[in-house]
Design a protein around this motif. Sequence first.
Motif, PDB file in Angstrom:
ATOM      1  N   CYS A 522       0.751  -1.112  -0.027  1.00 29.49           N
ATOM      2  CA  CYS A 522       0.099   0.052   0.146  1.00 29.49           C
ATOM      3  C   CYS A 522       1.002   1.049  -0.113  1.00 29.49           C
ATOM      4  N   ALA A 523       1.929   1.167   0.876  1.00 29.54           N
ATOM      5  CA  ALA A 523       2.829   2.410   0.691  1.00 29.54           C
ATOM      6  C   ALA A 523       3.587   2.818  -0.592  1.00 29.54           C
ATOM      7  N   SER A 524       3.480   1.645  -1.303  1.00 30.67           N
ATOM      8  CA  SER A 524       4.152   1.827  -2.845  1.00 30.67           C
ATOM      9  C   SER A 524       3.080   2.305  -3.667  1.00 30.67           C
ATOM     10  N   GLY A 525       2.060   2.639  -3.023  1.00 31.47           N
ATOM     11  CA  GLY A 525       1.060   3.006  -3.957  1.00 31.47           C
ATOM     12  C   GLY A 525       0.062   1.776  -4.727  1.00 31.47           C
ATOM     13  N   LYS A 526       0.375   0.596  -4.446  1.00 28.27           N
ATOM     14  CA  LYS A 526      -0.270  -0.503  -5.172  1.00 28.27           C
ATOM     15  C   LYS A 526      -1.454  -0.944  -4.488  1.00 28.27           C
ATOM     16  N   VAL A 527      -2.496  -0.288  -4.076  1.00 31.12           N
ATOM     17  CA  VAL A 527      -3.498  -0.736  -3.164  1.00 31.12           C
ATOM     18  C   VAL A 527      -4.160  -1.587  -3.818  1.00 31.12           C
ATOM     19  N   ASP A 528      -4.601  -1.535  -5.139  1.00 28.66           N
ATOM     20  CA  ASP A 528      -5.208  -2.713  -5.632  1.00 28.66           C
ATOM     21  C   ASP A 528      -4.739  -4.181  -5.783  1.00 28.66           C
ATOM     22  N   SER A 529      -3.268  -3.962  -5.934  1.00 29.16           N
ATOM     23  CA  SER A 529      -2.463  -5.248  -5.661  1.00 29.16           C
ATOM     24  C   SER A 529      -2.492  -5.834  -4.243  1.00 29.16           C
ATOM     25  N   ALA A 530      -2.697  -4.859  -3.411  1.00 25.91           N
ATOM     26  CA  ALA A 530      -2.534  -5.312  -1.920  1.00 25.91           C
ATOM     27  C   ALA A 530      -4.002  -6.061  -1.803  1.00 25.91           C
ATOM     28  N   ALA A 531      -5.208  -5.677  -2.202  1.00 31.19           N
ATOM     29  CA  ALA A 531      -6.490  -6.107  -2.330  1.00 31.19           C
ATOM     30  C   ALA A 531      -6.449  -7.475  -2.852  1.00 31.19           C
ATOM     31  N   ARG A 532      -5.677  -7.626  -3.796  1.00 30.70           N
ATOM     32  CA  ARG A 532      -5.765  -8.972  -4.742  1.00 30.70           C
ATOM     33  C   ARG A 532      -5.079  -9.876  -3.757  1.00 30.70           C
ATOM     34  N   LEU A 533      -4.088  -9.645  -3.169  1.00 35.21           N
ATOM     35  CA  LEU A 533      -3.189 -10.574  -2.021  1.00 35.21           C
ATOM     36  C   LEU A 533      -4.119 -11.136  -1.252  1.00 35.21           C
ATOM     37  N   LEU A 534      -5.185 -10.167  -0.606  1.00 33.43           N
ATOM     38  CA  LEU A 534      -5.985 -10.724   0.305  1.00 33.43           C
ATOM     39  C   LEU A 534      -6.809 -11.999  -0.261  1.00 33.43           C
ATOM     40  N   SER A 535      -7.153 -12.024  -1.365  1.00 30.14           N
ATOM     41  CA  SER A 535      -7.838 -13.231  -1.838  1.00 30.14           C
ATOM     42  C   SER A 535      -6.938 -14.425  -1.795  1.00 30.14           C
ATOM     43  N   VAL A 536      -5.696 -14.237  -2.177  1.00 25.85           N
ATOM     44  CA  VAL A 536      -4.725 -15.179  -2.443  1.00 25.85           C
ATOM     45  C   VAL A 536      -4.446 -15.630  -0.603  1.00 25.85           C
ATOM     46  N   ALA A 537      -4.553 -14.793   0.084  1.00 25.09           N
ATOM     47  CA  ALA A 537      -4.369 -15.083   1.553  1.00 25.09           C
ATOM     48  C   ALA A 537      -5.690 -16.141   2.193  1.00 25.09           C
ATOM     49  N   TYR A 538      -6.545 -15.873   1.521  1.00 21.71           N
ATOM     50  CA  TYR A 538      -7.935 -16.608   2.120  1.00 21.71           C
ATOM     51  C   TYR A 538      -7.726 -18.144   1.609  1.00 21.71           C
ATOM     52  N   TYR A 539      -7.267 -18.082   0.232  1.00 29.86           N
ATOM     53  CA  TYR A 539      -7.073 -19.555  -0.067  1.00 29.86           C
ATOM     54  C   TYR A 539      -6.119 -20.586   0.349  1.00 29.86           C
ATOM     55  N   SER A 540      -5.107 -19.646   0.838  1.00 29.86           N
ATOM     56  CA  SER A 540      -3.847 -20.468   1.308  1.00 29.86           C
ATOM     57  C   SER A 540      -4.011 -20.540   2.882  1.00 29.86           C
ATOM     58  N   GLY A 541      -5.108 -19.908   3.650  1.00 31.44           N
ATOM     59  CA  GLY A 541      -5.242 -20.168   5.038  1.00 31.44           C
ATOM     60  C   GLY A 541      -4.462 -19.162   5.907  1.00 31.44           C
ATOM     61  N   THR A 542      -3.754 -18.118   5.157  1.00 34.39           N
ATOM     62  CA  THR A 542      -3.159 -16.990   5.792  1.00 34.39           C
ATOM     63  C   THR A 542      -4.382 -16.238   6.589  1.00 34.39           C
ATOM     64  N   VAL A 543      -4.068 -16.036   8.058  1.00 30.10           N
ATOM     65  CA  VAL A 543      -5.033 -15.212   8.853  1.00 30.10           C
ATOM     66  C   VAL A 543      -4.504 -13.909   8.671  1.00 30.10           C
ATOM     67  N   CYS A 544      -5.651 -13.120   8.347  1.00 26.48           N
ATOM     68  CA  CYS A 544      -5.324 -11.418   8.379  1.00 26.48           C
ATOM     69  C   CYS A 544      -5.994 -10.926   9.573  1.00 26.48           C
ATOM     70  N   PHE A 545      -5.078  -9.727  10.074  1.00 26.43           N
ATOM     71  CA  PHE A 545      -5.281  -9.094  11.144  1.00 26.43           C
ATOM     72  C   PHE A 545      -6.404  -7.969  10.552  1.00 26.43           C
ATOM     73  N   CYS A 546      -7.093  -7.490  11.475  1.00 20.32           N
ATOM     74  CA  CYS A 546      -8.096  -6.449  11.316  1.00 20.32           C
ATOM     75  C   CYS A 546      -7.307  -5.166  10.819  1.00 20.32           C
ATOM     76  N   SER A 547      -5.983  -5.026  11.336  1.00 22.75           N
ATOM     77  CA  SER A 547      -5.160  -3.912  10.686  1.00 22.75           C
ATOM     78  C   SER A 547      -4.752  -4.132   9.274  1.00 22.75           C
ATOM     79  N   THR A 548      -4.623  -5.307   8.972  1.00 21.49           N
ATOM     80  CA  THR A 548      -4.075  -5.776   7.473  1.00 21.49           C
ATOM     81  C   THR A 548      -5.524  -5.014   6.646  1.00 21.49           C
ATOM     82  N   TYR A 549      -6.753  -5.386   6.786  1.00 21.97           N
ATOM     83  CA  TYR A 549      -7.860  -4.698   6.211  1.00 21.97           C
ATOM     84  C   TYR A 549      -7.790  -3.360   6.347  1.00 21.97           C
ATOM     85  N   ASN A 550      -7.629  -2.889   7.600  1.00 29.74           N
ATOM     86  CA  ASN A 550      -7.741  -1.476   7.713  1.00 29.74           C
ATOM     87  C   ASN A 550      -6.552  -0.715   6.710  1.00 29.74           C
TER      88      ASN A 550
END
Length: 726
Positions: A522-550
């Motif tokens: 996100c700091a590098s300005g690639k917010v859309d890419s960060a959002a796509r990584l969330l979907s990848v995390a879901y299917y790999s079982g990576t647990v996301c913090f609330c701060s990650t979504y924030n």
Amino acid sequence: MAVKLSSLRFCWRIPKLVSSNAYISSICCENKIQSNPETYQNQSDSSEFEAKIQFLKNKLHPESLVTVLDSMPDLNSSIKLFKWASLQNRFNHTADTYYRIILKLGMAGNVEEMEGFCNKMVIDKCLGFGESLLALIDSFVKNHRLNEALRVLYVMNLSSFKPSLGVFNTIMGALLEEKKEFKDVLFVYKEMVKSGILPDIDTMNYLLDSLFAAGRVDTALDQYRRLHKKGCNPNSRTFEILINSLVARNRVEESIILLDEMFQIGCEPDLNFYISVITIFCRLHNLEVGMKLFRMMRASNISPDSATYAALINCLCDHLHLDDATKLFEEMIDRGLSPEEETFLDIVNGFCKLNKFTEAIMFLEEKNVINTSPYNTLLEAFCATSNFSMAKSTFYRMFGRNITDVTSCNILIRFLCENAAISKALEFLCRMIVSLFVPDSATYSALITGYCRMGKFEDALQLFSTVRSKCWVLDSVSYAELVECLCQRENTQEAAKVFCYMSRKGCALRSTSFNKLIEETCASGKVDSAARLLSVAYYSGTVCFCSTYNCIMRGLFMLGHMDDILVLVSKMMVVGCAFDEETYCILIKSTSALNRVSDSISFFNLMLEEGFLPSSDTLVCLLQFLAKYSRVHLILLSLDKLNSEILDSVTYNQLINGLCGEGYKSEAKQYLDLMLEKGWVPDAATHALLMGSVSKEEFEIQKSAYENSGTCDEVSSILAEGLVER
């Protein structure tokens, strides 16, 4: 009188309690009867059949018919021949001929016609029909044709021949062994009761076992309490079933009560009980009960098996009773029992937990252990306590005895890499290769960790490319180290590639490391890419913090992608990620920007209900938005829950202005009083509106001028404004 069999479709049928789906077995019985049902579909060889007929015409009697039936593999031909014989003059079927055809039908899974022949044999009152039915049940049970056995039992129970208790118990035991449904066991039990036979303790044990297997725990316990009413006393098997079943359902306290009850009534446990129950309580880490039963076992002169010793030694080591564990180990050896490798591991682990490394080495050497795993456990313990010199010397002793493996090498390489001694790790790696040990994924994982801790991310990436080319995966620690190292070097694109590769392999990333990846992306300005990584995390079982979504929502808010924020929130709700204070603040601002009045109010109310407080800028944003639509009064009740400490003078002015503009002047004056109590004074425009010295239109003009002035009114000017005559 000859028996005529034109059709054997009888109306007698077994009740629906028993499943009608026959279990087709490929096992042949001892009478060479073909059990493949496909033979029933085959056309009989007419010439062969005619030859059989010609053979029997001259000497037709039950013994010759049985011989011919046994030699015929085709079921169709057998039935045809059986019916032909029944039509011949001066020939009567016997229990033996019926037995042959019934067995053939049952083994082929033709239960309907099989049952018809059983009924016909009973109706004809063939001599010895009862014994034939018993033999059929025995054959079907041996060949795992339990549905067929139940059908025969039903017919037998309707006849004048009553089966013994042992027959019912045999069938119930077979049903349990085959894990059949409870309704089948219940059917046998009811048939037994209908025949006037009282159950014994074996019967009741089968019933209890079946009830527990069906999940009917309370009914099973009720049946146990009623055993005495059926004239049965519980035995060792009864309590074994009860205790095992209750422990399996996390009702451990009840199982201990039943164990005490067993001792109180003087029920003597047998070998199977001791082996089963001691193992269970040792797995529950209940050493007290396990050792009590073990002492009783020895007092009863019952010899424990190796599994019982292993379970007790494991439990003693878990409780760090190493002296008792080693004594039990010696006893086990003296009885001629060979310990499994896990038992050596348990004892070595116990010594290591107590930092008794010398004792661990002595134990392995005295027992002349040649298994590698216990020594590797010792190596890991040395490295965990940073005692690398002992680890190295132990390794070379292992090497001298030819009991090292690639894991042994990896343990030392890992220690060196984690302590940033990558050059020494590489030297050790060279020796490893010279010794014909092939580096594996664990070796590469350790080296990648070492390079990351030294900041050499290019070398780490080069090794990772080799890992990827071999379709390996990194261990969780190295995976996290590599991602974080790349993020720290602002190489988020490579970090994302590593994450995507590992995720495709089903590997979850540590939550803190994933949070770091999202923040840097996100700091590098690639917010859309960060959002796509969330979907990848879901299917790999990576647990996301609330701060990650924030973090992503903040980026989307700055880009003005308010609708995408709401989509992201829905994902949070799907995975069960709870909102925090920042989440609500972003949601309130986003829904306000989208002009969604009801949603912004709903999120504000939820935020307060969950004990969170909005930030000052969030509250200002909400009030400005609601004032625009004259809806400030809708949050009056919620505002009462707010801590007055978070309200500043700007917020008070907005509240008062909004409420006055919506006609809630009384409530506005209450907030004015609170404001004055804090030593704050309203701006000139707000005061004028409250005092009624200006119209609403003039108030808006004054308010705008005040907000654009960049200065605060002095007390004197406010008081003067209040003294102007109307």
